[in-house]
Design an enzyme around this catalytic site. Structure first.
Site, short mmCIF file in Angstrom:
data_model
loop_
_atom_site.label_atom_id
_atom_site.label_comp_id
_atom_site.label_asym_id
_atom_site.label_seq_id
_atom_site.Cartn_x
_atom_site.Cartn_y
_atom_site.Cartn_z
N SER A 201 5.25 26.93 28.51
CA SER A 201 6.18 26.04 28.86
C SER A 201 7.34 26.65 28.93
O SER A 201 7.27 26.69 27.63
CB SER A 201 5.75 24.51 28.67
OG SER A 201 6.32 23.75 29.61
N CYS A 327 0.29 4.71 24.48
CA CYS A 327 -0.55 3.26 25.15
C CYS A 327 -0.83 3.96 26.00
O CYS A 327 0.19 3.81 27.31
CB CYS A 327 0.35 2.10 24.83
SG CYS A 327 1.52 1.43 25.31
C1 LIG Z 1 3.78 19.02 26.64
C2 LIG Z 1 3.02 19.36 27.17
C3 LIG Z 1 2.20 20.54 28.08
C4 LIG Z 1 2.57 20.23 29.56
O1 LIG Z 1 3.52 21.06 29.64
P1 LIG Z 1 4.44 20.22 30.32
O2 LIG Z 1 5.17 21.69 30.56
O3 LIG Z 1 5.28 19.64 30.52
O4 LIG Z 1 3.73 20.56 32.15
C5 LIG Z 1 0.68 21.03 27.83
N1 LIG Z 1 0.32 21.25 26.81
C6 LIG Z 1 0.82 20.85 25.83
C7 LIG Z 1 0.38 20.72 24.07
C8 LIG Z 1 2.07 20.19 25.37
O5 LIG Z 1 2.67 19.67 24.66
#
Ligand SMILES: *Cc1c(COP(=O)(O)O)cnc(C)c1O
Length: 391
Positions: A201, A327
């Site tokens: 991401s 939560c």
């Molecule tokens: C933030 C996160 C995601 C989701 O990614 P997005 O780009 O926000 O959809 C998935 N896995 C982990 C471990 C994350 O920290």
């Protein structure tokens, strides 16, 4: 002006200046559709190609054609879990994931279960390390996929990825990892680490929100994510988000370039913070592995009080943190991660995740520790939960 301190970098980060500069021309100067055949299209396609090459290089993939751009980590996780499980359904309908995965993985598994797949959830130890013995125990002849995250987003524990990948491959099973928290925090090489598929991401590494990628090793089958045009080799239709893809490419390149300097800086900030907190606030517990963890995440339980209350008091002082005990809508359900690690619910409920970024300064930390000390004392003074001699 009131001071503001952001210690929630595991939730998202700001977009760095260099990344923003890379993105800006893609909104107006280079606005073509990368799939168009004219020069406007070719210019946009060149930007996407460069970004894809940068992602390939950063993760050590063999070919840029193994990188598929997505709308972020959640999409990459959904696609990997559902798309790979379904592509191998003729071989078997059983997959294995860990109990401490992100909800993007766990909710995808729930959907698969509704469709007749079976999912086994492997245990972790008290530090959040996935048990390889338990993986071996759960492997069946019809197991097609194992997915274990590289770094846990709540406690920062780093998994023994290569050992898990080897275990999977010994049994002819595909190995996927959610590396969203690992990029920039850990050196990742998909070939050396024998990773078959990997989620990434942009917005956790100083890139834009709503953009990410899924790496899929050549030869691994995966169903299409979205039907449409021929984009992403026909596997994910839809006009590409060129500005964000350009930003993601730049962000991952910078993460590799600045790896050592960022790690050093963030490590010293985290250690400074923890030493101050330990010195000034009693009855705390640090959750996660003592050293097999990323530098930027620190999860602390403050005994006898609730994380949400601490978060709200810190927020009044302009400080942003996150509760380990996210939560759920209707109840104060403790974090599934801390629960899997065997941490008692009362302790888990008092947990806060502090996540540091490349711009976190010592004066930020001094400010936060001052406010935190007051907040914790205030809440403990009115806490109904007391331990003899502990109030
Ligand atoms: C933030 C996160 C995601 C989701 O990614 P997005 O780009 O926000 O959809 C998935 N896995 C982990 C471990 C994350 O920290």
């Amino acid at each position: 002006m009131e001071k503001k301190v952001y210690l929630d970098n595991a939730a998202t980060t700001f977009v760095s200046g260099e990344v923003l500069n890379e993105m800006m021309p893609c909104f107006n100067a280079i606005y073509g559709n990368p799939n168009s055949l004219h020069s406007f299209g070719r210019d946009a396609a060149a930007i996407v190609d460069r970004a894809r090459d940068r992602v390939q290089k950063a993760i050590g993939a063999k070919s840029a054609t193994e990188i598929y751009f997505t709308s972020g980590g959640t999409e990459a996780d959904n696609w990997a879990i559902k798309g790979i499980a379904k592509a191998y359904a003729n071989k078997g309908k059983h997959i294995i994931v860990s109990q401490i995965e992100h909800h993007a993985i766990l909710s995808s598994c729930e959907e698969l279960e509704k469709e007749g797949f079976e999912v086994s959830y492997v245990k972790v130890d008290k530090y959040g390390i996935v048990s390889i013995a338990d993986i071996i125990d759960k492997i069946r002849p019809d197991t097609t996929l194992i997915s274990v995250m590289a770094v846990n987003n709540e406690v920062g524990t780093i998994q023994n990825l290569l050992a898990i990948a080897k275990t999977a491959h010994e049994h002819g099973i595909i190995f996927h990892t959610d590396a969203v928290q690992a990029i920039g925090a850990l050196k990742i090489n998909v070939q050396d680490m024998e990773i078959d598929a990997m989620s990434m991401s942009a917005h956790k590494i100083y890139g834009p929100k709503g953009c990410g990628a899924l790496y899929v090793r050549n030869g691994v089958r995966i169903q299409n994510f979205m039907d449409g045009g021929s984009q992403e080799r026909g596997k994910r239709g839809g006009t590409l988000n060129v500005p964000s893809i350009a930003g993601f490419g730049k962000a991952i390149e910078i993460a590799t370039r600045d790896f050592a300097i960022n790690q050093k800086k963030i490590k010293s900030i985290r250690e400074y913070f923890l030493s101050k907190v330990t010195e000034r606030i009693p009855y705390i517990r640090v959750n996660g592995h003592p050293y097999q963890k990323v530098q930027g995440i620190l999860n602390i339980s403050f005994e006898m009080i609730e994380g949400e209350s601490i978060l709200m008091l810190l927020d009044l002082d302009g400080i942003a943190v996150s509760t380990g005990s996210a939560c759920t809508s209707n109840s104060l359900e403790p974090s599934h991660v801390l629960r899997a690690m065997g941490i008692e619910d009362e302790v888990a409920q008092g947990s806060i995740r502090f996540s540091f970024g490349k711009n976190t300064s010592k004066s930020d930390i001094d400010y936060v520790v001052d406010k935190l000390e007051v907040a914790v004392a205030k809440l403990r003074a009115i806490s109904p939960i007391t331990k003899a001699g502990r109030k």
